[in-house]
Design a protein around this motif. Structure first.
Motif, PDB file in Angstrom:
ATOM      1  N   PHE A 101       0.828  -1.202   0.000  1.00 49.41           N
ATOM      2  CA  PHE A 101       0.000   0.000   0.000  1.00 49.41           C
ATOM      3  C   PHE A 101       0.864   1.254   0.000  1.00 49.41           C
ATOM      4  N   ALA A 102       1.950   1.236   0.764  1.00 53.34           N
ATOM      5  CA  ALA A 102       2.854   2.386   0.787  1.00 53.34           C
ATOM      6  C   ALA A 102       3.436   2.642  -0.598  1.00 53.34           C
ATOM      7  N   GLN A 103       3.793   1.573  -1.296  1.00 52.32           N
ATOM      8  CA  GLN A 103       4.336   1.721  -2.651  1.00 52.32           C
ATOM      9  C   GLN A 103       3.281   2.296  -3.596  1.00 52.32           C
ATOM     10  N   ILE A 104       2.047   1.802  -3.478  1.00 52.39           N
ATOM     11  CA  ILE A 104       0.961   2.299  -4.324  1.00 52.39           C
ATOM     12  C   ILE A 104       0.674   3.764  -4.018  1.00 52.39           C
ATOM     13  N   LEU A 105       0.662   4.133  -2.738  1.00 54.87           N
ATOM     14  CA  LEU A 105       0.426   5.517  -2.360  1.00 54.87           C
ATOM     15  C   LEU A 105       1.501   6.431  -2.944  1.00 54.87           C
ATOM     16  N   THR A 106       2.733   5.948  -2.913  1.00 55.44           N
ATOM     17  CA  THR A 106       3.837   6.735  -3.466  1.00 55.44           C
ATOM     18  C   THR A 106       3.666   6.939  -4.964  1.00 55.44           C
ATOM     19  N   GLN A 107       3.154   5.908  -5.641  1.00 49.68           N
ATOM     20  CA  GLN A 107       3.005   5.970  -7.099  1.00 49.68           C
ATOM     21  C   GLN A 107       1.717   6.671  -7.530  1.00 49.68           C
ATOM     22  N   GLU A 108       0.659   6.557  -6.719  1.00 55.46           N
ATOM     23  CA  GLU A 108      -0.648   7.061  -7.128  1.00 55.46           C
ATOM     24  C   GLU A 108      -1.033   8.395  -6.494  1.00 55.46           C
ATOM     25  N   VAL A 109      -0.603   8.628  -5.250  1.00 54.34           N
ATOM     26  CA  VAL A 109      -1.088   9.784  -4.495  1.00 54.34           C
ATOM     27  C   VAL A 109      -0.039  10.882  -4.359  1.00 54.34           C
ATOM     28  N   ILE A 110       1.199  10.511  -4.073  1.00 58.71           N
ATOM     29  CA  ILE A 110       2.232  11.526  -3.830  1.00 58.71           C
ATOM     30  C   ILE A 110       3.358  11.429  -4.863  1.00 58.71           C
ATOM     31  N   LYS A 111       3.016  10.989  -6.055  1.00 58.27           N
ATOM     32  CA  LYS A 111       4.027  10.767  -7.096  1.00 58.27           C
ATOM     33  C   LYS A 111       4.692  12.060  -7.547  1.00 58.27           C
ATOM     34  N   ASP A 112       3.993  13.190  -7.412  1.00 56.15           N
ATOM     35  CA  ASP A 112       4.554  14.463  -7.857  1.00 56.15           C
ATOM     36  C   ASP A 112       5.206  15.249  -6.716  1.00 56.15           C
ATOM     37  N   MET A 113       5.371  14.615  -5.584  1.00 56.71           N
ATOM     38  CA  MET A 113       5.933  15.288  -4.415  1.00 56.71           C
ATOM     39  C   MET A 113       7.312  14.721  -4.075  1.00 56.71           C
ATOM     40  N   THR A 114       8.090  15.499  -3.351  1.00 58.40           N
ATOM     41  CA  THR A 114       9.399  15.040  -2.896  1.00 58.40           C
ATOM     42  C   THR A 114       9.213  14.238  -1.608  1.00 58.40           C
ATOM     43  N   VAL A 115       9.469  12.945  -1.689  1.00 59.84           N
ATOM     44  CA  VAL A 115       9.275  12.057  -0.544  1.00 59.84           C
ATOM     45  C   VAL A 115      10.607  11.878   0.183  1.00 59.84           C
ATOM     46  N   VAL A 116      10.585  12.042   1.510  1.00 56.03           N
ATOM     47  CA  VAL A 116      11.804  11.916   2.307  1.00 56.03           C
ATOM     48  C   VAL A 116      11.690  10.724   3.247  1.00 56.03           C
ATOM     49  N   ASP A 117      12.840  10.183   3.638  1.00 57.52           N
ATOM     50  CA  ASP A 117      12.877   9.012   4.511  1.00 57.52           C
ATOM     51  C   ASP A 117      12.687   9.367   5.977  1.00 57.52           C
ATOM     52  N   THR A 118      13.011  10.589   6.336  1.00 60.82           N
ATOM     53  CA  THR A 118      12.825  11.057   7.706  1.00 60.82           C
ATOM     54  C   THR A 118      12.117  12.407   7.663  1.00 60.82           C
ATOM     55  N   PRO A 119      11.232  12.686   8.623  1.00 61.39           N
ATOM     56  CA  PRO A 119      10.492  13.950   8.599  1.00 61.39           C
ATOM     57  C   PRO A 119      11.396  15.153   8.789  1.00 61.39           C
ATOM     58  N   GLN A 120      11.139  16.198   8.019  1.00 65.41           N
ATOM     59  CA  GLN A 120      11.898  17.441   8.082  1.00 65.41           C
ATOM     60  C   GLN A 120      10.978  18.572   8.556  1.00 65.41           C
ATOM     61  N   PRO A 121      11.535  19.697   9.007  1.00 62.36           N
ATOM     62  CA  PRO A 121      10.693  20.834   9.417  1.00 62.36           C
ATOM     63  C   PRO A 121       9.751  21.306   8.310  1.00 62.36           C
ATOM     64  N   ASP A 122      10.158  21.111   7.043  1.00 60.72           N
ATOM     65  CA  ASP A 122       9.306  21.549   5.938  1.00 60.72           C
ATOM     66  C   ASP A 122       8.550  20.386   5.302  1.00 60.72           C
ATOM     67  N   SER A 123       8.329  19.313   6.087  1.00 61.76           N
ATOM     68  CA  SER A 123       7.648  18.127   5.559  1.00 61.76           C
ATOM     69  C   SER A 123       6.167  18.118   5.919  1.00 61.76           C
ATOM     70  N   LEU A 124       5.383  17.612   4.992  1.00 61.17           N
ATOM     71  CA  LEU A 124       4.014  17.237   5.283  1.00 61.17           C
ATOM     72  C   LEU A 124       4.074  15.824   5.849  1.00 61.17           C
ATOM     73  N   ILE A 125       3.615  15.644   7.069  1.00 64.87           N
ATOM     74  CA  ILE A 125       3.630  14.329   7.698  1.00 64.87           C
ATOM     75  C   ILE A 125       2.325  13.627   7.336  1.00 64.87           C
ATOM     76  N   LEU A 126       2.421  12.573   6.544  1.00 58.64           N
ATOM     77  CA  LEU A 126       1.246  11.860   6.057  1.00 58.64           C
ATOM     78  C   LEU A 126       1.151  10.503   6.729  1.00 58.64           C
ATOM     79  N   GLN A 127       0.062  10.292   7.449  1.00 62.85           N
ATOM     80  CA  GLN A 127      -0.147   9.025   8.153  1.00 62.85           C
ATOM     81  C   GLN A 127      -1.429   8.386   7.636  1.00 62.85           C
ATOM     82  N   ILE A 128      -1.333   7.131   7.203  1.00 62.45           N
ATOM     83  CA  ILE A 128      -2.468   6.432   6.597  1.00 62.45           C
ATOM     84  C   ILE A 128      -2.620   5.053   7.237  1.00 62.45           C
TER      85      ILE A 128
END
Length: 234
Positions: free
Chosen positions: A108-135
Motif C-alpha cells: 500500500f505504501a508503494q501504491i500511495l507513493t506511485q498514485e497519491v504523492i508521485k509528484d511530491m518530494t518524498v523523504v525518509d525522515t520527517p523534516q521541518p518543511d515536511s508534510l507528515i502523512l499518516q495512513i
C-alpha cells in the motif's frame, strides 16, 4: 487546529509500537490490538477532529484546516509514516501471518507513493518543511477458507497444490476503511483528515490476500479524489 507536540509524538510512538507488534508473532498481535483499542475504526483520527460529510462520496467524512493553502505552501516534502492496519474486534479471522500483513502495508505504501504523492518530494525522515502523512487501513475484517472434504480427494489435493505454487492465499479481506491524517512537520498543525469507508449499500465481496493490490490501488485513487474534492471546496 493544532496537534500538540505530545499528541504528534504519541501518534508516531503508537505507529512504531503497532508496527513492531506485527513482527513478534500472530499470537501477540491480536491481544495487543484489542488491549490498546487499535481495532476501533476511528482510531487513527483523534476524537477532537471535527469531521464533516463529503457529499460527493457518501459515507466519507473529512476535515481541512481553514488556512490549508497557506500552510501547505510552506511545506516542500512529504514523509509517509509506515502504513498501519487495525483489525475489527469482530473479524472472523485474526491469525494472519505478521509478514503477510507487513507485505500488505508495504504494498500500500508503494501504491500511495506511485498514485497519491508521485509528484511530491518524498523523504525518509520527517523534516521541518515536511508534510507528515499518516495512513491506516481500519475496521479490517479477514476471512479464511475453511477445511473442505473435497480437499482430501486427488482433485482437491491437486487444486490446492496448484494454488500454493501460484501463490493464491486462503486469507481474504472482507472490509476495510482508509483513514488519513496530514500534519505539518514544523509546528504540528493538523492540515487535513479523511475517513473513507466503503460506500453505504456496497456489497462487500471478499478479496484474497494475493488480489489485494488491485483493491489497494482503487483505495489510493479514491483517497486522492476525496482529498482533491475537500481541497477544492476550500
Amino acid at each position: 487546529m493544532r496537534l500538540t507536540l505530545l499528541t504528534l509524538q504519541t501518534l508516531f510512538m503508537r505507529s512504531k509500537m503497532r508496527t513492531a507488534s506485527l513482527i513478534v508473532g500472530a499470537v501477540l498481535v491480536v491481544p495487543f490490538a484489542l488491549h490498546c483499542g487499535a481495532a476501533r475504526a476511528d482510531y487513527l483520527i483523534p476524537d477532537s477532529v471535527q469531521l464533516t460529510p463529503v457529499a460527493q462520496f457518501p459515507g466519507t467524512k473529512g476535515y481541512m484546516a481553514p488556512d490549508y493553502a497557506a500552510q501547505r505552501a510552506r511545506l516542500h516534502s512529504v514523509y509517509l509514516v509506515p502504513v498501519e492496519v487495525f483489525l475489527a474486534p469482530d473479524s472472523p479471522y485474526k491469525g494472519i501471518d505478521p509478514e503477510e500483513m507487513a507485505q500488505v502495508t508495504r504494498t500500500f505504501a508503494q501504491i500511495l507513493t506511485q498514485e497519491v504523492i508521485k509528484d511530491m518530494t518524498v523523504v525518509d525522515t520527517p523534516q521541518p518543511d515536511s508534510l507528515i502523512l499518516q495512513i491506516a487501513l481500519t475496521d479490517v475484517r479477514l476471512e479464511k477458507q475453511g477445511f473442505r472434504l473435497r480437499n482430501l480427494t486427488p482433485v482437491g489435493v491437486a487444486i490446492n497444490g496448484v494454488k500454493r505454487v501460484a501463490g493464491i492465499s486462503k486469507i481474504s479481506f472482507k472490509t476495510m476503511t482508509v483513514q488519513a491524517i496530514g500534519a505539518s512537520g514544523d509546528n504540528e498543525t493538523l492540515l487535513f483528515a479523511i475517513d473513507n469507508p466503503p460506500r453505504p449499500g456496497d456489497v462487500q465481496e471478499s478479496v484474497r490476500l494475493d488480489e489485494i493490490p488491485k483493491v489497494l490501488a482503487t483505495k489510493a485513487r479514491n483517497l486522492r479524489a476525496v482529498f482533491q474534492t475537500i481541497r477544492d471546496a476550500h
